[in-house]
Design a protein around this motif. Sequence first.
Motif, mmCIF file in Angstrom:
data_model
loop_
_atom_site.group_PDB
_atom_site.id
_atom_site.type_symbol
_atom_site.label_atom_id
_atom_site.label_comp_id
_atom_site.label_asym_id
_atom_site.label_seq_id
_atom_site.Cartn_x
_atom_site.Cartn_y
_atom_site.Cartn_z
ATOM 1 N N CYS A 20 -13.113 -45.704 140.856
ATOM 2 C CA CYS A 20 -14.528 -45.417 141.246
ATOM 3 C C CYS A 20 -14.920 -46.892 141.662
ATOM 4 C CB CYS A 20 -15.108 -44.949 140.175
ATOM 5 S SG CYS A 20 -14.828 -43.253 139.651
ATOM 6 N N GLY A 21 -14.365 -48.049 141.794
ATOM 7 C CA GLY A 21 -14.400 -49.301 142.305
ATOM 8 C C GLY A 21 -15.098 -50.202 141.306
ATOM 9 N N GLU A 22 -15.255 -49.526 139.973
ATOM 10 C CA GLU A 22 -16.022 -50.350 138.777
ATOM 11 C C GLU A 22 -14.653 -51.489 138.271
ATOM 12 O OE1 GLU A 22 -18.199 -46.595 137.017
ATOM 13 O OE2 GLU A 22 -15.917 -46.620 136.733
ATOM 14 N N SER A 23 -15.133 -52.546 137.786
ATOM 15 C CA SER A 23 -14.160 -53.544 137.134
ATOM 16 C C SER A 23 -13.653 -53.009 136.130
ATOM 17 C CB SER A 23 -15.273 -54.692 136.853
ATOM 18 O OG SER A 23 -14.463 -55.622 136.259
ATOM 19 N N LYS A 24 -12.359 -53.256 135.738
ATOM 20 C CA LYS A 24 -11.428 -53.040 134.886
ATOM 21 C C LYS A 24 -11.669 -54.139 134.028
ATOM 22 C CE LYS A 24 -7.447 -51.129 136.021
ATOM 23 N NZ LYS A 24 -6.064 -50.965 136.844
ATOM 24 N N ASP A 25 -12.903 -54.164 133.228
ATOM 25 C CA ASP A 25 -13.131 -55.315 132.422
ATOM 26 C C ASP A 25 -12.340 -55.045 131.008
ATOM 27 O OD1 ASP A 25 -14.553 -53.365 131.671
ATOM 28 O OD2 ASP A 25 -16.448 -54.347 131.716
ATOM 29 N N TRP A 26 -11.789 -54.026 130.565
ATOM 30 C CA TRP A 26 -11.177 -53.763 129.648
ATOM 31 C C TRP A 26 -9.692 -54.233 129.457
ATOM 32 C CZ3 TRP A 26 -12.795 -50.045 133.091
ATOM 33 C CH2 TRP A 26 -11.905 -49.456 133.803
ATOM 34 N N ILE A 27 -9.392 -54.639 130.642
ATOM 35 C CA ILE A 27 -8.118 -55.504 130.748
ATOM 36 C C ILE A 27 -7.921 -56.790 131.567
ATOM 37 C CG2 ILE A 27 -7.268 -54.105 132.730
ATOM 38 C CD1 ILE A 27 -4.852 -55.318 129.778
ATOM 39 N N TYR A 28 -9.067 -56.688 132.535
ATOM 40 C CA TYR A 28 -9.007 -57.904 133.292
ATOM 41 C C TYR A 28 -10.553 -58.539 133.435
ATOM 42 C CZ TYR A 28 -4.780 -56.291 135.561
ATOM 43 O OH TYR A 28 -3.235 -55.874 135.390
ATOM 44 N N ARG B 256 -13.953 -44.181 127.299
ATOM 45 C CA ARG B 256 -13.026 -43.697 128.178
ATOM 46 C C ARG B 256 -11.585 -44.315 127.412
ATOM 47 N NH1 ARG B 256 -15.153 -46.339 133.811
ATOM 48 N NH2 ARG B 256 -16.423 -44.540 134.217
ATOM 49 N N VAL B 257 -10.421 -43.627 127.747
ATOM 50 C CA VAL B 257 -9.239 -43.988 127.233
ATOM 51 C C VAL B 257 -8.590 -45.069 127.561
ATOM 52 C CG1 VAL B 257 -6.786 -43.151 127.155
ATOM 53 C CG2 VAL B 257 -8.638 -41.473 127.400
ATOM 54 N N ARG B 258 -8.229 -46.167 126.485
ATOM 55 C CA ARG B 258 -7.756 -47.450 126.756
ATOM 56 C C ARG B 258 -6.405 -47.565 125.962
ATOM 57 N NH1 ARG B 258 -11.034 -47.120 129.866
ATOM 58 N NH2 ARG B 258 -13.025 -48.287 129.896
ATOM 59 N N ASN B 259 -5.268 -47.403 126.670
ATOM 60 C CA ASN B 259 -3.934 -47.541 126.070
ATOM 61 C C ASN B 259 -3.641 -46.363 125.102
ATOM 62 O OD1 ASN B 259 -1.279 -48.435 125.752
ATOM 63 N ND2 ASN B 259 -1.993 -49.708 124.120
ATOM 64 N N VAL C 45 -8.600 -56.658 149.842
ATOM 65 C CA VAL C 45 -7.503 -55.961 149.256
ATOM 66 C C VAL C 45 -6.903 -56.670 147.994
ATOM 67 C CG1 VAL C 45 -5.111 -55.295 149.966
ATOM 68 C CG2 VAL C 45 -7.057 -54.889 151.266
ATOM 69 N N GLU C 46 -6.857 -57.969 147.830
ATOM 70 C CA GLU C 46 -6.082 -58.860 146.975
ATOM 71 C C GLU C 46 -6.840 -58.453 145.495
ATOM 72 O OE1 GLU C 46 -6.913 -63.198 146.570
ATOM 73 O OE2 GLU C 46 -8.053 -62.980 148.218
ATOM 74 N N PHE C 47 -8.188 -57.967 145.694
ATOM 75 C CA PHE C 47 -8.607 -57.709 144.315
ATOM 76 C C PHE C 47 -8.452 -56.438 144.019
ATOM 77 C CE2 PHE C 47 -10.849 -61.618 146.053
ATOM 78 C CZ PHE C 47 -10.577 -62.592 144.781
ATOM 79 N N GLU C 48 -7.906 -55.484 144.623
ATOM 80 C CA GLU C 48 -7.754 -54.068 144.005
ATOM 81 C C GLU C 48 -7.399 -53.739 142.742
ATOM 82 O OE1 GLU C 48 -5.865 -51.453 147.121
ATOM 83 O OE2 GLU C 48 -7.302 -51.531 148.539
ATOM 84 N N LYS C 49 -6.297 -54.283 142.353
ATOM 85 C CA LYS C 49 -6.038 -54.034 140.992
ATOM 86 C C LYS C 49 -6.929 -54.248 140.072
ATOM 87 C CE LYS C 49 -2.993 -56.758 138.986
ATOM 88 N NZ LYS C 49 -1.903 -57.493 138.676
ATOM 89 N N TYR C 50 -8.202 -54.939 140.072
ATOM 90 C CA TYR C 50 -9.002 -55.307 139.235
ATOM 91 C C TYR C 50 -10.159 -54.220 139.170
ATOM 92 C CZ TYR C 50 -6.629 -59.732 139.303
ATOM 93 O OH TYR C 50 -5.542 -60.607 139.388
ATOM 94 N N TYR C 51 -10.111 -53.004 140.067
ATOM 95 C CA TYR C 51 -10.983 -52.222 139.900
ATOM 96 C C TYR C 51 -10.308 -50.850 139.760
ATOM 97 C CZ TYR C 51 -13.506 -55.879 142.381
ATOM 98 O OH TYR C 51 -14.236 -57.194 142.433
ATOM 99 N N ASN C 52 -11.141 -49.926 139.203
ATOM 100 C CA ASN C 52 -10.783 -48.547 139.022
ATOM 101 C C ASN C 52 -10.722 -47.628 140.096
ATOM 102 O OD1 ASN C 52 -13.346 -47.737 138.947
ATOM 103 N ND2 ASN C 52 -13.183 -47.055 136.607
ATOM 104 N N GLY D 138 -17.263 -58.498 133.966
ATOM 105 C CA GLY D 138 -16.178 -57.921 134.911
ATOM 106 C C GLY D 138 -16.275 -58.577 136.145
ATOM 107 N N LEU D 139 -15.313 -58.493 136.922
ATOM 108 C CA LEU D 139 -15.205 -58.945 138.560
ATOM 109 C C LEU D 139 -16.337 -58.419 139.214
ATOM 110 C CD1 LEU D 139 -13.582 -61.152 139.834
ATOM 111 C CD2 LEU D 139 -12.340 -59.277 140.695
ATOM 112 N N ASN D 140 -17.165 -59.338 139.861
ATOM 113 C CA ASN D 140 -18.068 -58.573 140.789
ATOM 114 C C ASN D 140 -17.683 -57.976 142.105
ATOM 115 O OD1 ASN D 140 -20.254 -58.245 142.462
ATOM 116 N ND2 ASN D 140 -21.444 -59.974 141.755
#
Length: 362
Positions: free
Chosen positions: A312-320, A138-141, A303-310, A294-296
């Motif tokens: 599709c609900g997958e963990s954004k482990d490439w930044i978090y 996927r595109v990263r930066n 809601v507080e964890f929304e920013k950590y997922y893309n 990545g975050l489980n």
Amino acid sequence: MTMKFYILTFLTTISSLTLFGQSNDAWTYFWNKDSTLIGYKDKNGVVKIEPKFTGFTIARKFENIIAVSEEKNGKWSSYYLTKSGRIVGRDSLHIFDNGSDCESEGFIRFRDHKTDKAGMFNKNGDIVIPAIYNDLTRVRNGMIIALKGAEKKYWAGGEHYTWVGGQEFLIDTNNNILIDNFKLDNMLNFFTFEKTNIPHSDTIRKSFLARDGTYYSFVDFEMEFRQWITNELQNNLTVERFISISYDTITWTSTNGWAKTNKQKLITENFTILKNGLLEILQPKTDYFISRDGLNPFMYESVEFEKYYNNCGESKDWIYPTMSIIISHGTKQDFSQNHYEFLRTDSGYKLISLTIRNEKMI
């Protein structure tokens, strides 16, 4: 009569385009009454697409372009859909681990199943990278790792496979090659990119010679984390400091299973156990390792964890990513492991999860 018909048709068309037209806000998915089909609503709850897509459509948010699947008259159809209603890449979804691709930075991968090659659409559904690669990340930066000239090898059973051989490149979203022989490395943080005339001097960075003669460097997550945790442990880790480097609520393994406890309470009551446990990694004979994940989404779904997922609900482990320290104790007869899991946030690493097996926490 004819003129009235044309006017009515024109107004109906304009109304339809307005309803389905492109907007800046992300649309959110919703189910029909019997939870069999998915549609999308805007932020005001206005239905933009009536439920018609099957559960194979994994996009929870529709930002620019998504992969969808639907059934009509007993026939299945899959394609990419843009916010403007454009359909592209019919029956060319990029499938990995039984799931379709998810938009990343306004781009989404597709696969030409006749050639088994991967390419990429932009948010408007235009091909920006032709299907000439075995695979793409996927595109990263604005950057992508592309594999070319590899051979697909299936594992025992024939369901899963791996790519063997070939050459990996770092490319941009215009299909320009930036770096030759760029090996896939999930520890690199592409959002820390720096361009220099010589290899970077920072020890937590990895530098790569680019085609233009400069060096591209990226922070290595594990090197960054090791440096950070070592500094914390060597600088007199107090109760207050331990609390400051922890998430507000810590998930931990209690005698009754998983529990969630306020960080002040958990750390204050178990500080000696937690600190001494972490200090073990400074000892040369300690058996431990650090892993990245990545975050489980099943454990952290508020809601507080929304920013950590893309979308599709997958963990954004490439930044978090989550970085876990796993410390082993004992022998085969009394073997146990302690886990300290830290989430990388915008304000630094935060302890978010704990499993302590060689001591009793309260």
